[in-house]
Motif scaffolding. Structure first.
Motif, PDB file in Angstrom:
ATOM      1  N   LEU A  47      40.337 125.689  24.669  1.00 23.41           N
ATOM      2  CA  LEU A  47      38.877 125.632  24.663  1.00 23.41           C
ATOM      3  C   LEU A  47      38.324 125.485  26.074  1.00 23.41           C
ATOM      4  CD1 LEU A  47      38.634 123.112  21.693  1.00 23.41           C
ATOM      5  CD2 LEU A  47      38.306 125.594  21.579  1.00 23.41           C
ATOM      6  N   TRP A  49      34.532 124.685  27.858  1.00 20.11           N
ATOM      7  CA  TRP A  49      33.125 124.349  27.700  1.00 20.11           C
ATOM      8  C   TRP A  49      32.304 125.199  28.654  1.00 20.11           C
ATOM      9  CZ3 TRP A  49      29.907 121.531  31.240  1.00 20.11           C
ATOM     10  CH2 TRP A  49      28.679 121.106  30.702  1.00 20.11           C
ATOM     11  N   TYR A  60      22.820 121.800  31.555  1.00 21.80           N
ATOM     12  CA  TYR A  60      23.926 121.517  32.456  1.00 21.80           C
ATOM     13  C   TYR A  60      25.009 122.537  32.178  1.00 21.80           C
ATOM     14  CZ  TYR A  60      27.108 119.202  35.525  1.00 21.80           C
ATOM     15  OH  TYR A  60      27.954 118.941  36.575  1.00 21.80           O
ATOM     16  N   PRO A  63      30.544 124.205  36.119  1.00 20.23           N
ATOM     17  CA  PRO A  63      30.399 124.629  37.520  1.00 20.23           C
ATOM     18  C   PRO A  63      31.000 125.998  37.817  1.00 20.23           C
ATOM     19  CG  PRO A  63      30.992 122.319  37.412  1.00 20.23           C
ATOM     20  CD  PRO A  63      31.100 122.838  36.007  1.00 20.23           C
ATOM     21  N   TYR A 105      29.366 115.540  25.398  1.00 19.07           N
ATOM     22  CA  TYR A 105      30.779 115.903  25.467  1.00 19.07           C
ATOM     23  C   TYR A 105      31.567 115.534  24.221  1.00 19.07           C
ATOM     24  CZ  TYR A 105      31.781 111.054  27.006  1.00 19.07           C
ATOM     25  OH  TYR A 105      31.902 109.682  27.119  1.00 19.07           O
ATOM     26  N   ASN A 106      30.840 115.207  23.123  1.00 20.76           N
ATOM     27  CA  ASN A 106      31.463 115.094  21.819  1.00 20.76           C
ATOM     28  C   ASN A 106      30.786 116.109  20.906  1.00 20.76           C
ATOM     29  OD1 ASN A 106      33.040 113.620  19.636  1.00 20.76           O
ATOM     30  ND2 ASN A 106      30.962 113.458  18.845  1.00 20.76           N
TER      31      ASN A 106
ATOM     32  N   ASN B  32      35.904 107.402  30.063  1.00 21.46           N
ATOM     33  CA  ASN B  32      35.008 108.082  29.123  1.00 21.46           C
ATOM     34  C   ASN B  32      35.611 108.102  27.722  1.00 21.46           C
ATOM     35  OD1 ASN B  32      32.803 109.239  30.943  1.00 21.46           O
ATOM     36  ND2 ASN B  32      34.648 110.053  31.951  1.00 21.46           N
ATOM     37  N   TYR B  33      34.745 108.264  26.728  1.00 23.17           N
ATOM     38  CA  TYR B  33      35.229 108.395  25.359  1.00 23.17           C
ATOM     39  C   TYR B  33      35.983 109.715  25.198  1.00 23.17           C
ATOM     40  CZ  TYR B  33      32.201 104.575  23.745  1.00 23.17           C
ATOM     41  OH  TYR B  33      31.604 103.364  23.534  1.00 23.17           O
ATOM     42  N   SER B  35      37.483 112.595  22.282  1.00 16.88           N
ATOM     43  CA  SER B  35      37.388 113.148  20.932  1.00 16.88           C
ATOM     44  C   SER B  35      38.631 113.987  20.642  1.00 16.88           C
ATOM     45  CB  SER B  35      36.148 114.057  20.801  1.00 16.88           C
ATOM     46  OG  SER B  35      34.974 113.371  21.154  1.00 16.88           O
ATOM     47  N   TYR B  88      43.273 119.458  19.601  1.00 14.58           N
ATOM     48  CA  TYR B  88      42.796 119.377  20.979  1.00 14.58           C
ATOM     49  C   TYR B  88      42.136 118.020  21.239  1.00 14.58           C
ATOM     50  CZ  TYR B  88      43.203 124.498  21.141  1.00 14.58           C
ATOM     51  OH  TYR B  88      43.665 125.788  21.103  1.00 14.58           O
ATOM     52  N   TRP B  92      34.804 113.950  29.022  1.00 10.32           N
ATOM     53  CA  TRP B  92      34.057 114.285  30.228  1.00 10.32           C
ATOM     54  C   TRP B  92      34.882 113.882  31.440  1.00 10.32           C
ATOM     55  CZ3 TRP B  92      30.058 117.087  31.710  1.00 10.32           C
ATOM     56  CH2 TRP B  92      29.450 116.843  32.944  1.00 10.32           C
ATOM     57  N   LEU B  96      35.018 116.169  38.218  1.00 13.55           N
ATOM     58  CA  LEU B  96      34.759 117.604  38.079  1.00 13.55           C
ATOM     59  C   LEU B  96      33.337 117.871  37.569  1.00 13.55           C
ATOM     60  CD1 LEU B  96      38.105 118.708  36.362  1.00 13.55           C
ATOM     61  CD2 LEU B  96      37.486 118.966  38.769  1.00 13.55           C
ATOM     62  N   THR B  97      32.718 116.855  37.013  1.00 17.41           N
ATOM     63  CA  THR B  97      31.417 116.968  36.319  1.00 17.41           C
ATOM     64  C   THR B  97      31.467 118.135  35.333  1.00 17.41           C
ATOM     65  OG1 THR B  97      30.403 118.300  38.085  1.00 17.41           O
ATOM     66  CG2 THR B  97      30.122 115.906  38.187  1.00 17.41           C
ATOM     67  N   ASP B  98      32.414 118.015  34.419  1.00 14.93           N
ATOM     68  CA  ASP B  98      32.714 119.104  33.497  1.00 14.93           C
ATOM     69  C   ASP B  98      33.324 118.489  32.252  1.00 14.93           C
ATOM     70  OD1 ASP B  98      34.757 122.145  33.859  1.00 14.93           O
ATOM     71  OD2 ASP B  98      33.170 121.607  32.439  1.00 14.93           O
ATOM     72  N   VAL B  99      33.119 119.133  31.112  1.00 15.44           N
ATOM     73  CA  VAL B  99      33.843 118.756  29.902  1.00 15.44           C
ATOM     74  C   VAL B  99      35.246 119.351  30.022  1.00 15.44           C
ATOM     75  CG1 VAL B  99      33.991 119.015  27.407  1.00 15.44           C
ATOM     76  CG2 VAL B  99      31.749 118.718  28.507  1.00 15.44           C
ATOM     77  N   PHE B 101      39.263 119.753  28.252  1.00 15.25           N
ATOM     78  CA  PHE B 101      40.067 119.710  27.030  1.00 15.25           C
ATOM     79  C   PHE B 101      41.544 119.739  27.399  1.00 15.25           C
ATOM     80  CE2 PHE B 101      36.827 120.267  23.858  1.00 15.25           C
ATOM     81  CZ  PHE B 101      35.847 121.047  24.452  1.00 15.25           C
ATOM     82  N   GLY B 103      45.349 121.277  26.518  1.00 19.23           N
ATOM     83  CA  GLY B 103      45.751 122.651  26.232  1.00 19.23           C
ATOM     84  C   GLY B 103      46.011 122.913  24.755  1.00 19.23           C
TER      85      GLY B 103
END
Lengths: 120, 110
Positions: A47, A49, A60, A63, A105-106, B32-33, B35, B88, B92, B96-99, B101, B103
């Motif tokens: 996946l 995002w 947002y 990047p 992010y969930n 961070n949390y 999931s 998966y 956060w 990287l300020t990115d979501v 995951f 692999g």
């Protein structure tokens, strides 16, 4: 329960703009505190995002995609959209629209996904 | 290469228990949390666990999540053939300020 449905062309030519729309049902897209995202999955891969939009219109973006990406919202139609410009074969993927309740992010609910192939 | 590390595949017999690991760093899992998502063959991912260890309504208590430092674990007890799926982890990443995951882990129930 929120339901999401992606729509748009399944085939896009290289260098063109990929445009998808997500129609939301079972809830209002203008509810405060909710995040509306796009996530993609390359064939046989994991996946990735893409980005989110808040009901207020603030966004947002990933990047790595930011320079080519626009996510917008149409509260009158309860829809949000994705535009990815200058696509290449590397943008071939299943694109999911996704809902997050109170978190960016969930991801609580997912659309069924739409396969977009970039090819001439 | 994914930011979060999961084993590519695991297998277990019906009725058994399996634990799937997901490791990261202080910039993601550590602060961070996390999931967990289940993706059955040919379908969209589905939320299994949120905020490290909470189950959404409708998710059976056979599924559990835990966190320790910069790693998280998904536990599945009483394995069923219907649990065969890709799993998966996601969170956060503040650097990287990115979501990000993992692999994905392909679970086979033999």
């Amino acid at each position: 329960q929120v339901q999401l449905q992606e729509s748009g062309p399944g085939l896009v030519k290289p260098s063109q703009t990929l445009s998808l729309t997500c129609t939301v049902s079972g809830g209002s897209i203008s509810s405060g505190g909710d995040y509306w995202s796009w996530i993609r999955q390359h064939p046989g891969k994991g996946l990735e995002w893409i980005g989110y939009i808040y009901y207020s219109g603030s966004t947002y973006y990933n990047p790595s995609l930011k320079s080519r990406l626009t996510i917008s919202i149409d509260t009158s139609k309860n829809q949000f959209s994705l535009k990815l410009s200058s696509v290449t074969a590397a943008d071939t993927a299943v694109y999911y629209c996704v809902y997050g309740s109170g978190s960016y992010y969930n991801f609580d609910y997912w659309g069924q996904g739409i396969l977009v192939t970039v090819s001439s | 290469q994914s930011v979060l590390t999961q084993p590519p595949s695991m297998s277990a017999a019906p009725g058994q228990k399996v634990t799937i690991s997901c490791s990261g760093s202080s910039s993601n899992i550590g602060n961070n949390y996390v999931s967990w998502y289940q993706q059955l063959p040919g379908t969209a991912p589905k939320l299994l666990i949120y905020e490290n260890n909470k189950r959404p309504s409708g998710i059976p208590d056979r599924f559990s999540g835990s966190k320790s430092g910069t790693s998280v674990t998904l536990g599945i007890t009483g394995l069923q053939t219907g649990d065969e799926a890709d799993y998966y982890c996601g969170t956060w990443d503040s650097s990287l300020t990115d979501v990000v995951f993992g692999g994905g882990t392909k679970l086979t129930v033999l």
